[in-house]
Scaffold this motif. Structure first.
Motif, mmCIF file in Angstrom:
data_model
loop_
_atom_site.group_PDB
_atom_site.id
_atom_site.type_symbol
_atom_site.label_atom_id
_atom_site.label_comp_id
_atom_site.label_asym_id
_atom_site.label_seq_id
_atom_site.Cartn_x
_atom_site.Cartn_y
_atom_site.Cartn_z
ATOM 1 N N ASP A 300 0.681 -1.350 -0.029
ATOM 2 C CA ASP A 300 -0.110 0.151 -0.040
ATOM 3 C C ASP A 300 0.773 1.231 0.098
ATOM 4 O O ASP A 300 0.520 2.385 0.055
ATOM 5 N N GLY A 301 2.323 1.035 -0.144
ATOM 6 C CA GLY A 301 3.126 2.310 -0.131
ATOM 7 C C GLY A 301 3.753 2.655 1.076
ATOM 8 O O GLY A 301 4.651 3.450 0.919
ATOM 9 N N ASP A 302 3.247 2.108 2.238
ATOM 10 C CA ASP A 302 4.116 2.351 3.694
ATOM 11 C C ASP A 302 5.157 1.430 3.671
ATOM 12 O O ASP A 302 5.214 0.585 4.227
ATOM 13 N N PHE A 303 6.134 1.459 2.524
ATOM 14 C CA PHE A 303 7.132 0.721 2.266
ATOM 15 C C PHE A 303 8.475 1.275 3.142
ATOM 16 O O PHE A 303 9.104 2.003 2.609
ATOM 17 N N ASN A 304 8.895 0.693 4.153
ATOM 18 C CA ASN A 304 9.769 1.216 5.139
ATOM 19 C C ASN A 304 11.157 0.254 4.879
ATOM 20 O O ASN A 304 11.041 -1.159 5.276
ATOM 21 N N VAL A 305 12.260 0.564 4.458
ATOM 22 C CA VAL A 305 13.366 -0.109 4.146
ATOM 23 C C VAL A 305 14.451 0.192 5.007
ATOM 24 O O VAL A 305 15.701 0.144 4.729
ATOM 25 N N GLY A 306 14.204 1.000 6.199
ATOM 26 C CA GLY A 306 15.401 1.647 6.987
ATOM 27 C C GLY A 306 15.942 2.912 6.502
ATOM 28 O O GLY A 306 16.954 3.336 7.116
ATOM 29 N N ILE A 307 15.549 3.435 5.380
ATOM 30 C CA ILE A 307 15.944 4.567 4.778
ATOM 31 C C ILE A 307 15.032 5.709 4.879
ATOM 32 O O ILE A 307 13.724 5.537 4.080
ATOM 33 N N THR A 308 15.260 6.931 5.633
ATOM 34 C CA THR A 308 14.195 7.694 5.802
ATOM 35 C C THR A 308 14.235 8.966 4.876
ATOM 36 O O THR A 308 13.334 9.784 4.537
ATOM 37 N N ASP A 309 15.236 8.915 4.024
ATOM 38 C CA ASP A 309 15.288 9.898 2.820
ATOM 39 C C ASP A 309 15.050 9.442 1.641
ATOM 40 O O ASP A 309 15.545 8.302 1.051
ATOM 41 N N PHE A 310 13.954 10.048 1.004
ATOM 42 C CA PHE A 310 13.474 9.666 -0.461
ATOM 43 C C PHE A 310 14.576 9.566 -1.309
ATOM 44 O O PHE A 310 14.489 8.672 -2.431
ATOM 45 N N PHE A 332 -1.751 -1.106 -3.994
ATOM 46 C CA PHE A 332 -2.932 -1.488 -3.446
ATOM 47 C C PHE A 332 -3.672 -0.698 -2.436
ATOM 48 O O PHE A 332 -2.616 -0.010 -1.663
ATOM 49 N N GLY A 333 -4.741 -0.538 -2.236
ATOM 50 C CA GLY A 333 -5.480 0.110 -1.074
ATOM 51 C C GLY A 333 -5.819 1.553 -1.021
ATOM 52 O O GLY A 333 -5.455 2.091 -2.136
ATOM 53 N N THR A 334 -6.247 1.872 0.057
ATOM 54 C CA THR A 334 -6.749 3.386 0.254
ATOM 55 C C THR A 334 -6.327 3.949 1.586
ATOM 56 O O THR A 334 -6.007 3.091 2.442
ATOM 57 N N GLY A 335 -6.477 5.003 1.826
ATOM 58 C CA GLY A 335 -6.292 5.726 3.164
ATOM 59 C C GLY A 335 -4.971 6.094 3.334
ATOM 60 O O GLY A 335 -4.699 7.417 3.530
ATOM 61 N N ASN A 336 -4.116 5.250 3.405
ATOM 62 C CA ASN A 336 -2.577 5.557 3.772
ATOM 63 C C ASN A 336 -1.549 5.431 2.536
ATOM 64 O O ASN A 336 -0.406 4.885 2.645
ATOM 65 N N TYR A 337 -2.135 5.273 1.256
ATOM 66 C CA TYR A 337 -1.482 4.978 0.152
ATOM 67 C C TYR A 337 -0.353 5.979 -0.280
ATOM 68 O O TYR A 337 -0.845 6.986 -0.488
ATOM 69 N N ASN A 338 0.864 5.510 -0.407
ATOM 70 C CA ASN A 338 1.973 6.336 -0.574
ATOM 71 C C ASN A 338 2.226 6.116 -2.263
ATOM 72 O O ASN A 338 3.103 5.544 -2.800
ATOM 73 N N GLU A 339 1.397 7.024 -3.214
ATOM 74 C CA GLU A 339 1.518 6.754 -4.673
ATOM 75 C C GLU A 339 2.932 7.301 -5.171
ATOM 76 O O GLU A 339 3.402 6.912 -6.010
ATOM 77 N N LYS A 340 3.208 8.408 -4.426
ATOM 78 C CA LYS A 340 4.580 9.252 -4.892
ATOM 79 C C LYS A 340 5.793 8.036 -4.811
ATOM 80 O O LYS A 340 6.546 8.035 -5.831
ATOM 81 N N LEU A 341 5.736 7.453 -3.560
ATOM 82 C CA LEU A 341 6.957 6.338 -3.468
ATOM 83 C C LEU A 341 6.653 5.384 -4.568
ATOM 84 O O LEU A 341 7.785 5.064 -5.251
#
Length: 556
Positions: A300-310, A332-341
Motif C-alpha cells: 500500500d506504499g507504507d514501504f519502510n526499508v530503513g532509509i528515511t530519505d526519499f 494496493f489499497g486506500t487511506g494511507n496509500y503512498n503513490e509518490k513512492l
C-alpha cells in the motif's frame, strides 16, 4: 471550565490512540512512546517530512516518508505507520507544463512513460470513493497510455514504430495537436526469455483489508498461472521483519507456489528493514543472463526499508538496476496509500508502476499484458522535438511533467529514461500555435515588428529525434523523422487519436481545466462516445462511464 477542557482533550486523545490498533491484528501495544524531542515535531529541526503537520482532535500528526510522528495533547511523541481515520495518501506535487515560445526555446526533451497507475487510482476515487481525485493524483500521460492504440507494427530494424498525426485542437483557437504514437514489437508469451521473478509482499497490519492483501494474493495467483517451467519465483514478505517464504521455485511447481501465496496473512507493524536488500540479493542469486530479472513489490506504499530519505532510497534502487534487475511496483489499497513512492521507485528501478484496484485490473496487468509488464524491448527511450520557428510560434507538452529532461541529457547515454515493454503503445501530445496565429502569449513590442527570414524550410512543423538502447546495451541508437506541415479537423482523425484526445481532456479537466478552453464535460463524453471502436475488453466504455461520474461530481 478548564478542568472540563482538559478531560475532553484527554478523552479525545485516548480515542485517537486507540483507533491506531485497527492497523494491527496482534494485542501488542500499538504506539510505543519515543523519547521526547527537543522541539515540537512540526518545527524545522524535526525529522525530514513530506508535508505539513496536521492538527486532528488534539493530536499533532506529522507526515514522514514511511510513517507518521504524533505528539499528543500532553506533548508525548509517538511513531506509527499510519494515523487513524485520516486520509494520508501522498502524491507528487507537479505543476502542469507551461507554454514555450519557439523563438526562445525551440527544443523540448522528455523520457517516455508506460506507467498506468494514475488511471486506475483515479478510477478508484470516482467509482468507490464517490468524489473527485486530488489534482496531484492525475497524470495526463498515464491516463492516455492506459489504453492500447492500433498503431502500425514495427517493420524495420528498430523494435518500435513511430506514428504521427496532426489535428485541429479542441482546446485552443488556432492551435494544432501533434500526436506522437509509439508501438513496440509484440512477443508471444512462449517467446519471452526465461524469467527470474522475486515477489516482495507487504504483510503488515495495514494490509489487512479486502482491497489489500487478499487482492494481492489474487494478483499473484493470476501471475502464477502464466509461469512456464523455465521461469523461477522467489517469495519474500516483510512486516516487523523480512522473511524468505519461498526459495527460488520453478514455474512447473505451481502448487508449491500457490500454497506459499495462500498462507500469507497480515499482521505486525510496517517495517521492512532490509527487505528490499534481501529481494535484490535473492534476485542476484538466481540471475538469468539475457533473461527477465525483476522484483515485483506489492504494497500500500507504507514501504519502510530503513532509509528515511526519499532521494537516498531512489538512488539505491537506481544503483541496483545496473545489475540487470528491474523493479516493478504494484500498488494496493486506500487511506494511507503512498503513490509518490510507488511511482518514483518504479521509475528509478527501470520497471513500471500499476495500481491494482480490482481483480479485473490485475488480469489486465499480469495476464493480458504480461509480456509488456515483464519483457523490455527498448531501454532509456528519449524523445526530443525541435520546433521550426518559421512555422510554429508556441508549444506546450501535454503531461510528462515528471519525465522532463535537459536538452543536453538527450545524447548522454548515462542519463536514465523510460523503458518500453513488448507490445506497449505510448502516446504523447504537443499543442502548438502555428506562426502568424494568435496564441496563449502576447507578442512583445519588438517581436511583433520582427519578420522571420525567408526560409525554404516551411514544410515542417518540427523534427522528431528519438534515442533508445537495445536491452543490456550501453550505447544508444538514433531514430529521426520530420513532422510535416499538415492538419485535419479532429472529426476526421483516426478513432484512436480522437479517443486519446478525449482521455487527455478528461485528465486536464480533473486537474482544473486550465488548458481545456471551452471544452466541457459533455464535449469530452461526446468525443469519447464517437471514438470508442476497437473496444475488445470494454475499457473505452468504462472510461465513458467514469467521465460521466466525474461530470456529475463536478456539477456538485
Amino acid at each position: 471550565m478548564k478542568l472540563q477542557i482538559k478531560l475532553l482533550t484527554a478523552a479525545m486523545t485516548t480515542f485517537m490512540v486507540a483507533g491506531c490498533s485497527q492497523f494491527h491484528k496482534n494485542n501488542a501495544p500499538v504506539l510505543e512512546a519515543a523519547p521526547v524531542m527537543p522541539a515540537p515535531v512540526h518545527q524545522a529541526n524535526a525529522a525530514p517530512t513530506l508535508g505539513k503537520s496536521v492538527r486532528h482532535t488534539g493530536v499533532s500528526v506529522q507526515p514522514m516518508l514511511f510513517g507518521y510522528t504524533y505528539q499528543d495533547a500532553q506533548g508525548v511523541n509517538y511513531q506509527e505507520s499510519s494515523p487513524p481515520n485520516i486520509n494520508t495518501e501522498r502524491y507528487q506535487d507537479l505543476e502542469q507544463n507551461p507554454v514555450h515560445e519557439v523563438a526562445k526555446e525551440p527544443i523540448s526533451t522528455f523520457s517516455i512513460d508506460v506507467d498506468t497507475g494514475s488511471y486506475a487510482n483515479v478510477r478508484r476515487y470516482l467509482e468507490r470513493g464517490g468524489r473527485l481525485p486530488p489534482k496531484d493524483a492525475v497524470r495526463v500521460e498515464e491516463m492516455v497510455n492506459y489504453f492500447d492504440y492500433h498503431y502500425s507494427n514495427p517493420t524495420g530494424q528498430h523494435p518500435f514504430s513511430v506514428n504521427t498525426e496532426i489535428v485541429d485542437s479542441p482546446w485552443q483557437a488556432n492551435a494544432k495537436l501533434i500526436k506522437i504514437g509509439i508501438k513496440a514489437k509484440d512477443l508471444e508469451q512462449k517467446e519471452l526469455p526465461p524469467a527470474n521473478l522475486v515477489f516482495l509482499i507487504d504483510v503488515s497490519g495495514s494490509m489487512d483489508a479486502e482491497d489489500k492483501l487478499p487482492l494481492v494474493k489474487k494478483t499473484l495467483r493470476l501471475l502464477t498461472e502464466q509461469l512456464r517451467p523455465q521461469d523461477k519465483v522467489t517469495l519474500i514478505t516483510y512486516a516487523s521483519g523480512e522473511k524468505l517464504v519461498l526459495e527460488p521455485t520453478s514455474g512447473n511447481e505451481k502448487d508449491k507456489i500457490l500454497k506459499a501465496i495462500n498462507q500469507l496473512q497480515a499482521g505486525g507493524a510496517t517495517s521492512g528493514e532490509k527487505a528490499i536488500q534481501m529481494a535484490y540479493k535473492e534476485a542476484e542469486k538466481s540471475l538469468i543472463k539475457n533473461g527477465i530479472n525483476r522484483i515485483l513489490i506489492a504494497t500500500d506504499g507504507d514501504f519502510n526499508v530503513g532509509i528515511t530519505d526519499f532521494g537516498t532510497l531512489k538512488a539505491m534502487v537506481a544503483e541496483k538496476r545496473k545489475s540487470g534487475i528491474s523493479l516493478t511496483t504494484l500498488g494496493f489499497g486506500t487511506g494511507n496509500y503512498n503513490e509518490k513512492l510507488m511511482e518514483q521507485l518504479a521509475d528509478a528501478g527501470d520497471g513500471n508502476y500499476s495500481y491494482i484496484d480490482t481483480e479485473k485490473e490485475a488480469k489486465k496487468v499480469l495476464q493480458r499484458q504480461l509480456s509488456s509488464t515483464l519483457a523490455t524491448v527498448a531501454q532509456d527511450v528519449k524523445i526530443q522535438v525541435e520546433f521550426n520557428p518559421v512555422t510554429v510560434k508556441e508549444y506546450r507538452l501535454v503531461g510528462y511533467e515528471n519525465r522532463l529532461l535537459k536538452n543536453e541529457d538527450f545524447k548522454n547515454d548515462n542519463v536514465d529514461a523510460g523503458d518500453i515493454g513488448a507490445g506497449h503503445t505510448v502516446t504523447a501530445f504537443y499543442e502548438i500555435i502555428p506562426a502568424g496565429q494568435k496564441g496563449w502569449l502576447e507578442d512583445s513590442r519588438y517581436q511583433a515588428n520582427t519578420n522571420l527570414k525567408e526560409s525554404n524550410n516551411n514544410k515542417e512543423y518540427a523534427y522528431l529525434n528519438m534515442r533508445y538502447k537495445q536491452p543490456s546495451q550501453t550505447k544508444s541508437i538514433l531514430l529521426s523523422q520530420a513532422i510535416p506541415v499538415t492538419s485535419k479537423p479532429l472529426s476526421q482523425a483516426s478513432s484512436d487519436t480522437r479517443f486519446a484526445v478525449a482521455v487527455a481532456a478528461y485528465a486536464q479537466q480533473l486537474k482544473g481545466g486550465a488548458y481545456n478552453g471551452n471544452m466541457k464535460w459533455s464535449d469530452i463524453v461526446g468525443l469519447a462516445e464517437k471514438s470508442k471502436s476497437n473496444d475488445e475488453f470494454g475499457l473505452r466504455q468504462e472510461f465513458i462511464e467514469l467521465a460521466k461520474i466525474a461530470q456529475s461530481l463536478s456539477a456538485k
